[in-house]
Scaffold this motif. Structure first.
Motif, PDB file in Angstrom:
ATOM      1  N   THR A  42       0.831  -1.205   0.000  1.00 52.37           N
ATOM      2  CA  THR A  42       0.000   0.000   0.000  1.00 52.37           C
ATOM      3  C   THR A  42       0.866   1.256   0.000  1.00 52.37           C
ATOM      4  O   THR A  42       0.521   2.263  -0.617  1.00 52.37           O
TER       5      THR A  42
ATOM      6  N   VAL B 173       1.868   1.881  -3.570  1.00 55.72           N
ATOM      7  CA  VAL B 173       0.793   2.533  -4.325  1.00 55.72           C
ATOM      8  C   VAL B 173       0.716   4.009  -3.963  1.00 55.72           C
ATOM      9  O   VAL B 173       0.529   4.875  -4.828  1.00 55.72           O
TER      10      VAL B 173
ATOM     11  N   PHE C  40      -1.600   4.427  -8.421  1.00 51.58           N
ATOM     12  CA  PHE C  40      -2.141   3.112  -8.765  1.00 51.58           C
ATOM     13  C   PHE C  40      -1.658   2.642 -10.133  1.00 51.58           C
ATOM     14  O   PHE C  40      -1.144   1.528 -10.282  1.00 51.58           O
TER      15      PHE C  40
ATOM     16  N   THR D  27       2.020   1.784 -10.320  1.00 57.04           N
ATOM     17  CA  THR D  27       2.311   0.541  -9.612  1.00 57.04           C
ATOM     18  C   THR D  27       1.952  -0.658 -10.475  1.00 57.04           C
ATOM     19  O   THR D  27       2.700  -1.644 -10.531  1.00 57.04           O
TER      20      THR D  27
ATOM     21  N   LEU E 188      -5.654  -3.829  -7.413  1.00 60.94           N
ATOM     22  CA  LEU E 188      -4.311  -3.916  -7.973  1.00 60.94           C
ATOM     23  C   LEU E 188      -3.995  -5.344  -8.400  1.00 60.94           C
ATOM     24  O   LEU E 188      -3.497  -5.583  -9.514  1.00 60.94           O
TER      25      LEU E 188
END
Length: 327
Positions: free
Chosen positions: A102, A105, A110, A113, A142
């Motif tokens: 997290t 990200v 987002f 990543t 994701l």
């Protein structure tokens, strides 16, 4: 994104299954086969996608494995062994905790990543956090994108608050929370007791303040802190930085260890215990034993698995610290 220092050298061959728990030996066999199956070309057809290439189709059948077991059965050891055994260069494999993912990200965004991880052969996620719905949805989204790109997945997780009172198996919760991704995971149950206590003596009793201070001054690279002061400092540092706090620290010496006052403080201490354990930093302490850090209410609540893991890991590190007093 590689396994932490404690797990640099672990392999399937160094995992010691409990002879009374056949699921542990079976887990090694299944994971070794899973790793071998990840050899060769990337699942999307090899390499990274070209500008005008068609979107790769999602792989057929499970391309992920979920290690389902209580604390201390060696899930992280097995997850790291899977990373090491997967026949791909390190740049094509990623290993991290849910929190680290997290954070990635948050740092990259987002879409970036997704682009960064989409060419990987394997993504390993340790301690998938099911107690934060927002982050769970974010990471599940994701992973959905990565599965579409042919990335294989492996994960462990903790339990949801108020679920599975014994704090042991979370597969049902995990598969429900990741929703559409559940078909891509094969749950692999691992029974057993905490290996850190299997056949070992009880944790050493706390030492005196004088013994702790003397050992700290006699040990190169040791840190010496009073426990309340340490907890206060942790409240002013983001948990993602706790690993950096341990850089260069060869031992942690704590005086006046006492029960933590509230859940926020307790959860910060859990993160620090994980980082110390990952880095194999021994912990020498005075005050109350580590199994009295958390109240009965905490140990019976939704985060009980985290607290028991912290107790287990701090106890192991306390054993490692015995030599500091005896030197």
């Amino acid at each position: 994104m590689v396994p932490p220092p404690r797990f640099d050298s672990v392999r399937f061959e160094t995992y010691v299954p409990d002879p009374n728990q056949p699921s542990q030996r079976e887990a090694v066999t299944v994971l070794a086969s899973f790793a071998a199956g990840l050899g060769g070309a990337h699942a999307s057809g090899g390499g990274r996608r070209k500008w005008f290439a068609r979107k790769p189709s999602a792989p057929v059948g499970p391309r992920g494995v979920y290690l389902d077991g209580g604390y201390g059965v060696g899930k992280t050891h097995l997850l790291a062994s899977l990373w090491h055994a997967t026949p791909a260069e390190p740049a094509l494999k990623a290993f991290g905790t849910f929190v680290e993912l997290t954070n990635l990200v948050g740092a990259l965004g987002f879409q970036q990543t997704v682009r960064t991880l989409s060419g990987h052969r394997l993504l390993c996620i340790d301690e998938f956090e099911l107690d934060d719905p927002g982050d769970t949805v974010l990471v599940s989204s994701l992973l959905g994108k990565l599965v579409e790109q042919g990335v294989a997945l492996a994960a462990t997780s903790n339990t949801l608050p108020g679920k599975l009172g014994e704090g042991r198996f979370a597969a049902v919760d995990f598969l429900r929370e990741i929703q559409g991704l559940s078909a891509h995971f094969r749950p692999l149950r691992i029974d057993g007791e905490d290996y850190r206590h299997r056949g070992l003596p009880e944790a050493p009793a706390p030492y005196s303040d004088e013994q702790v201070a003397k050992a700290a001054y006699a040990t190169e690279g040791a840190a010496l802190d009073d426990f309340p002061g340490l907890l206060g400092h942790l409240s002013r540092v983001h948990p993602s930085r706790y690993g950096a706090l341990t850089d260069g620290v060869k031992a942690v010496c704590l005086t006046d260890v006492r029960p933590v006052p509230d859940q926020s403080t307790a959860l910060r201490l859990v993160v620090l215990a994980d980082r110390l354990y990952d880095r194999e930093v021994p912990v020498l302490a005075s005050g109350v034993p580590f199994d009295r850090l958390f109240s009965d209410e905490m140990l019976n609540g939704g985060y009980r698995k985290k607290y028991f893991r912290a107790i287990s890991r701090l106890t192991a590190l306390a054993r490692d610290a015995k030599g500091l007093v005896e030197q």
